[in-house]
Design a protein around this motif. Structure first.
Motif, short mmCIF file in Angstrom:
data_model
loop_
_atom_site.label_atom_id
_atom_site.label_comp_id
_atom_site.label_asym_id
_atom_site.label_seq_id
_atom_site.Cartn_x
_atom_site.Cartn_y
_atom_site.Cartn_z
N UNK A 1 11.83 2.65 -53.17
CA UNK A 1 12.50 1.89 -52.12
C UNK A 1 13.96 2.30 -52.03
N UNK A 2 14.62 2.45 -53.19
CA UNK A 2 16.03 2.85 -53.20
C UNK A 2 16.20 4.24 -52.60
N UNK A 3 15.33 5.17 -52.97
CA UNK A 3 15.40 6.53 -52.40
C UNK A 3 15.18 6.50 -50.89
N UNK A 4 14.23 5.68 -50.44
CA UNK A 4 13.96 5.56 -49.01
C UNK A 4 15.20 5.04 -48.27
N UNK A 5 15.83 3.99 -48.81
CA UNK A 5 17.01 3.42 -48.18
C UNK A 5 18.15 4.42 -48.16
N UNK A 6 18.38 5.12 -49.29
CA UNK A 6 19.47 6.10 -49.35
C UNK A 6 19.23 7.25 -48.37
N UNK A 7 18.00 7.73 -48.31
CA UNK A 7 17.69 8.85 -47.41
C UNK A 7 17.99 8.50 -45.96
N UNK A 8 17.41 7.41 -45.48
CA UNK A 8 17.59 7.07 -44.07
C UNK A 8 19.01 6.60 -43.77
N UNK A 9 19.63 5.86 -44.70
CA UNK A 9 20.99 5.38 -44.46
C UNK A 9 21.97 6.55 -44.40
N UNK A 10 21.86 7.50 -45.34
CA UNK A 10 22.78 8.64 -45.34
C UNK A 10 22.56 9.53 -44.13
N UNK A 11 21.31 9.73 -43.73
CA UNK A 11 21.04 10.52 -42.53
C UNK A 11 21.66 9.86 -41.30
N UNK A 12 21.49 8.54 -41.18
CA UNK A 12 22.04 7.82 -40.03
C UNK A 12 23.57 7.89 -40.04
N UNK A 13 24.18 7.62 -41.20
CA UNK A 13 25.64 7.61 -41.29
C UNK A 13 26.20 9.01 -41.02
N UNK A 14 25.56 10.03 -41.59
CA UNK A 14 26.04 11.40 -41.37
C UNK A 14 25.97 11.80 -39.91
N UNK A 15 24.87 11.50 -39.25
CA UNK A 15 24.74 11.83 -37.84
C UNK A 15 25.71 11.01 -36.99
N UNK A 16 25.92 9.77 -37.41
CA UNK A 16 26.85 8.91 -36.69
C UNK A 16 28.29 9.43 -36.82
N UNK A 17 28.64 9.93 -37.99
CA UNK A 17 29.97 10.51 -38.20
C UNK A 17 30.16 11.76 -37.34
N UNK A 18 29.11 12.55 -37.22
CA UNK A 18 29.20 13.75 -36.39
C UNK A 18 29.28 13.41 -34.91
N UNK A 19 28.62 12.29 -34.53
CA UNK A 19 28.58 11.95 -33.11
C UNK A 19 29.84 11.25 -32.64
N UNK A 20 30.66 10.71 -33.59
CA UNK A 20 31.88 10.02 -33.17
C UNK A 20 31.57 8.79 -32.37
N UNK A 21 31.12 7.73 -33.04
CA UNK A 21 30.70 6.51 -32.37
C UNK A 21 31.83 5.88 -31.59
N UNK A 22 31.50 5.07 -30.56
CA UNK A 22 32.52 4.41 -29.79
C UNK A 22 33.44 3.60 -30.68
N UNK A 23 34.70 3.68 -30.39
CA UNK A 23 35.67 2.91 -31.15
C UNK A 23 36.21 3.64 -32.36
N UNK A 24 35.74 4.87 -32.61
CA UNK A 24 36.18 5.59 -33.79
C UNK A 24 37.25 6.62 -33.49
N UNK A 25 37.76 6.63 -32.30
CA UNK A 25 38.65 7.69 -31.89
C UNK A 25 39.86 7.83 -32.77
N UNK A 26 40.39 6.72 -33.24
CA UNK A 26 41.61 6.78 -34.05
C UNK A 26 41.32 6.98 -35.53
N UNK A 27 40.08 6.81 -35.95
CA UNK A 27 39.74 6.96 -37.35
C UNK A 27 38.52 7.86 -37.50
N UNK A 28 38.38 8.86 -36.64
CA UNK A 28 37.20 9.71 -36.68
C UNK A 28 37.17 10.50 -37.98
#
Length: 453
Positions: free
Chosen positions: A192-219
């Motif tokens: 369960x921990x590996x599953x959570x880490x895998x999907x969470x890190x993939x989501x966060x990494x892709x989100x960091x690359x995409x530059x989510x709304x509101x992140x312009x000053x702290x991208x």
């Protein structure tokens, strides 16, 4: 079905309607706008990371129990979100909501499968698909309606009485599991921990690359996003290798070995990526290039879900009469044509010219979604229906996240001036739809026997 439909409506709407409330949330809770995006991300990460564990619990315990507990947790998270005195508390409450949503989404198609007799299952899945598709695009409109007369707290408050009603109805109406594995899978904490880490890190990494709304000053710098993605992939590789040794794995590699199931997952990820690419890029064309009002653009965008609603009953009648791969492939080919026609529009198109193209896209998407979902749900053994349900929702969210990243990369390279970036994004969506059609059509081809030339 009323309980199932209303439950999935709540969870899918919630994923998209809070965006519009972020400025008000940041202002009322005295938080930076760049931090308020975590209110959205906490819900999405919790949902994505916990879908498969909740699906495994459904296979082991019962889909009914997981759904009802998920609904109770979702209602509790909504209450905590409504009463949150600060941004950190709201983020934690949203994660709790996401956990509840994961329980609801993970077993949704499995419950549909248990509710309908096999000969009518196509109708049930078509109805469910229409609800998911329309809820996904209706979120901003629902939020706008609520926020025009009330504060953002009411976006959460409205979930509470409906959640309690669904708990009462679901206790009486939802079906119980009819098949279980002889030796049900055990939920091991490391998995369960590996599953959570895998999907969470993939989501966060892709989100960091995409530059989510509101992140312009702290991208975050691109290298940081790539590092997070690389870590997620490394954990994922270890996790999948570990799962291959299990008879009933948490990450269902056993189902992915089924050719039809694996191709259906690829079809779904590509198609939902195309959908999100279009829905993010199209408003830039409508507002900045074609100079439509926000109301005009919003009304035009409803042509897509209208097309889905028109196609779904037709798809339901055709499921079982034609191969699901061929049927979904035809819908995706139609989606590809509609998207290409949208991308190639020049000048200042009329309302009718935009609307019929979107209607074609929605019709093609509706013709794809129900047969594809039917194939995913029915290609798994009945005792693994929960795992199939979890993967169906995982594919949808993974495709949507990928589409958001791709459109951001295109905009960063081509810009949005003159519509060049948005048109390129819609063109890429057409290409993704074509790739998805190829994956779908491949399911209709019978595999050669081993040893054949």
């Amino acid at each position: 079905m009323l309980v199932i439909i209303l439950g999935i409506t709540l969870t899918v709407l919630d994923a998209s309607m809070i965006n519009l409330a972020l400025p008000g949330i940041a202002r009322d809770l005295r938080a930076a706008p760049s931090d308020s995006i975590l209110v959205v991300n906490a819900y999405q990460i919790a949902t994505l990371a916990l879908l498969l564990p909740c699906a495994a619990l459904g296979d082991r315990l019962s889909y009914r129990r997981v759904y009802l507990v998920g609904m109770a947790v979702y209602a509790a998270g909504s209450l905590a979100s409504m009463l949150a005195p600060s941004l950190p508390v709201l983020i934690a409450a949203r994660a709790l909501q996401g956990l509840g949503a994961a329980g609801i989404m993970a077993v949704n198609p499995a419950l549909v499968r248990l509710t309908y007799p096999a000969r009518m299952l196509g109708r049930g899945i078509a109805l469910n698909s229409v609800v998911v598709a329309t809820s996904a695009v209706a979120g901003p409109s629902v939020a706008a309606g609520v926020l025009s007369i009330a504060s953002w707290h009411w976006l959460f408050a409205l979930n509470i009485p409906l959640g309690l009603l669904l708990l009462a109805l679901g206790t009486r109406a939802l079906p119980r599991n009819v098949a279980r594995a002889a030796a049900p899978a055990r939920l091991r904490i490391p998995d369960v921990v590996l599953n959570v880490l895998f999907f969470a890190l993939m989501f966060v990494g892709m989100n960091m690359l995409s530059g989510s709304p509101g992140q312009s000053s702290h991208s975050a710098p691109p290298l940081a996003g790539l590092a997070v993605l690389a870590l997620g992939l490394a954990i994922g590789a270890f996790y999948v290798q570990r799962q291959r040794k299990e008879a009933l794995p948490l990450f269902p590699v056993d189902l992915l070995r089924i050719r039809v199931f694996g191709l259906s997952m690829l079809t779904s990820i590509s198609a939902f990526g195309a959908q999100v690419l279009t829905f993010i890029a199209l408003p830039f064309l409508m507002l900045d290039v074609w100079h439509l009002s926000a109301l005009h653009a919003g009304l035009l965008l409803t042509a897509w879900p209208c097309g889905v609603v028109i196609a779904a009953p037709l798809a339901a009648t055709l499921i079982g009469r034609y191969h699901g791969g061929a049927l979904a492939g035809a819908g995706l080919a139609l989606l590809c044509v509609g998207l290409a026609l949208l991308a190639l529009m020049a000048g200042a198109p009329s309302t009718a010219q935009i609307a019929w193209r979107l209607l074609v896209c929605g019709f093609g998407f509706g013709l794809f979604q129900s047969p594809n979902n039917h194939t995913i749900v029915t290609s798994a053994p009945l005792h693994r229906a929960g795992a199939a349900s979890g993967m169906l929702a995982t594919a949808r969210i993974a495709g949507q996240t990928t589409g958001a990243v791709l459109v951001t990369l295109i905009f960063s390279l081509a810009g949005t001036a003159g519509g060049r970036g948005p048109r390129a994004a819609i063109g890429l969506a057409a290409l993704l739809a074509a790739v998805s059609a190829v994956f779908s059509a491949a399911r209709a081809r019978k595999p050669q026997p081993q040893g054949a030339a």
